[in-house]
Scaffold this motif. Sequence first.
Motif, PDB file in Angstrom:
ATOM      1  N   THR A  38      11.681  38.851  72.429  1.00 41.40           N
ATOM      2  CA  THR A  38      11.612  37.491  71.894  1.00 41.40           C
ATOM      3  C   THR A  38      12.076  37.430  70.431  1.00 41.40           C
ATOM      4  N   ARG A  39      12.240  36.206  69.982  1.00 42.43           N
ATOM      5  CA  ARG A  39      12.655  35.997  68.582  1.00 42.43           C
ATOM      6  C   ARG A  39      11.660  36.645  67.613  1.00 42.43           C
ATOM      7  N   ARG A  59      18.980  31.508  76.363  1.00 41.59           N
ATOM      8  CA  ARG A  59      17.959  30.485  76.109  1.00 41.59           C
ATOM      9  C   ARG A  59      17.718  29.544  77.281  1.00 41.59           C
ATOM     10  N   HIS A  97      16.077  26.359  70.145  1.00 46.33           N
ATOM     11  CA  HIS A  97      16.844  27.243  69.256  1.00 46.33           C
ATOM     12  C   HIS A  97      17.315  26.401  68.084  1.00 46.33           C
ATOM     13  N   ASP A  98      16.703  26.628  66.941  1.00 49.00           N
ATOM     14  CA  ASP A  98      16.912  25.812  65.767  1.00 49.00           C
ATOM     15  C   ASP A  98      18.023  26.424  64.910  1.00 49.00           C
ATOM     16  N   ASP A 139      17.034  29.354  62.811  1.00 46.77           N
ATOM     17  CA  ASP A 139      16.649  30.647  63.379  1.00 46.77           C
ATOM     18  C   ASP A 139      17.782  31.652  63.276  1.00 46.77           C
ATOM     19  N   PHE A 172      18.129  34.532  68.626  1.00 48.74           N
ATOM     20  CA  PHE A 172      17.979  33.704  69.820  1.00 48.74           C
ATOM     21  C   PHE A 172      16.534  33.759  70.322  1.00 48.74           C
ATOM     22  N   PRO A 173      16.132  32.795  71.161  1.00 50.33           N
ATOM     23  CA  PRO A 173      14.766  32.857  71.691  1.00 50.33           C
ATOM     24  C   PRO A 173      14.499  34.186  72.394  1.00 50.33           C
TER      25      PRO A 173
END
Length: 563
Positions: free
Chosen positions: A77-78, A101, A119-120, A123, A126-127
């Motif tokens: 995970t991120r 994602r 996914h902003d 960030d 990636f998620p």
Amino acid sequence: MHHPVAEPRPSIYFPYQVFKPWLPLGQDLDKRHPVVIAGAGPAGMVTALELARHGVPSVVLTSDLQFSQGSRAICFTRRSMEILQQVGVADRITAVGLPWRYGNSHYRGQRVFRMEAPHDPDDRFFPIINLQQQYLEQYLFEACLAQPLIDFRWGNKVESVRNHSDHAEVVVDTPQGPYTLRTDWLVAADGGRSGIRSHFNLQMEGASYEGFFVIADIRVDLPLPTERLAYFDPGWNPGNTVLMHREPHGIWRIDYQLPPGESPEEALRPEVLKSRIDAQLAMIGHPGIQWELDWSSVYSARTLTLSDFIHERVIFTGDAAHLLPIFGVRGANTAFQDAQSLGWHLAHVVRGLAGLSLLRHHSDERVGAAREIIAEAGKSVRFMTPPAGGFTWLRNAVLSLSLTQEFVRPLYHWRTSRPHEYTRSALNSRNDDNATFTRGPAHGAPPQNVKLAEGDHLLDHLGGGFDLLYFTRSQAVPDDLQHCVAQARSRGVALRITAIGASAPVAGADQTLPDDQQRCRLRYGIQSDGAAYLLRPDQHICARWHQVDAARLQDALSTALPR
Ligand SMILES: Cc1cc2nc3c(=O)[nH]c(=O)nc-3n(C[C@H](O)[C@H](O)[C@H](O)COP(=O)(O)OP(=O)(O)OC[C@H]3O[C@@H](n4cnc5c(N)ncnc54)[C@H](O)[C@@H]3O)c2cc1C
């Protein structure tokens, strides 16, 4: 005498290297160590790297001579990547991993739900990114090798442990016979079948679920994007669930539930595996496609945790402390958070910067995290593999309604591993302004990343100790604040001031980061100059103020590092 397997494990994509065992002959065995870590999986190695970052040496023992068999954990995970960035391996994972994602849930040949993980633009990661666990272990091992504070010992198996009031005695077996190690703390990171947990006869709380799943990794050329695929009640495996994930190096994982009553031995027979994998590939439109098996294994879902991770001088972490279902990618991702947490708590105790109670807080926080994950994961498990009765009825209702009814489709949502927030931690400041902030990460939350420029993010600049994010446009950090930080440092506490928002370097700050577009201010809910956030060494927020001063900072530090 311990004789670890010396033949390279079979794999069609990972070249296993067999390392030389560490042998006790001619070594100084009388030395008492501050920390010995049993186990060199993700939990053990990240703990060692975190301890080293805080200046604490450790001995890492692993019974094996090579990295673990098969891909095992493949989805990171991120938040895991942010932790792995801290120990220096994130770039290597990004270079070969497959980021993604989207997830798709299928029923009766129809896609009934498409999940999109947020996914902003702020960030860095990636998620989720897919990579086989052996590569991750290799990168972590190479980071350990480069770290002079880590003494890594292949082929050293912990046989028994004796707790004393202020240390543990560990009997270690090697290909040359046993030796004894004395250590202030033993970290038991020896995996799900922890021999150390069994040795002390420690019981876990929680549940074990019926039903087995096969994991099969195959090399196959499928023209599909990197997205998670779930098939409910497929024609070739009625009533059950099949999951598919793409891995690097041309590998796909097919993960399917067994019919009730079928034994793992029967399920892993080559002809049984072949017919089921062929059926799945045919169902998704690739009948007769060529594929090659790399690895297969069977697992069942368990949601179990120790209720206390500390047993006198032995601290359990990772799978040795809890067993979590792999749905929702919880195994290794939780182990990284455990290890990051243990690293700083233990280091501060070993270095005399906090009292033993800090370790109690670590255990409370991580047991709380395990219980939260278990509650959440239990829902996924009951949907993926319903125990019976009402759960089966509910799942069947959701499946059939989802063909026509939009409103039930979000029930497919896959609850993915997410970082635990230590909202009620005793280490959070009691006299700050947390309650009156309207935005930004609150007490116990991990930090919010912010993109500062192309390829440059806020979290790239933080870590290694406590971080004070000081929001200012003025030219200098006030003298009283600088004095407070200098005093903490003189006691050995690593604390850095990062000034955010000024156009020129701020005097008294360790670094100044620009915030031209006010993204940091917005993300952190800053209303005035002089506001600040205090991040613990695991980056979770322990205090935030609209206006910080020396007394408030000192108060927060004393709370986070109880004597
Ligand atoms: C077959 C299988 C499939 C999995 N699939 C997935 C998956 O798809 N997704 C997912 O998220 N997770 C999966 N997992 C779980 C994931 O691999 C673990 O959560 C993760 O590895 C936990 O890390 P750890 O360091 O706690 O334990 P481990 O990785 O198990 O490491 C334990 C370490 O302890 C060492 N050791 C054991 N006994 C001793 C001893 N007596 N003395 C010294 N060293 C010892 C071992 O050699 C090893 O180095 C899977 C696990 C297994 C076993």
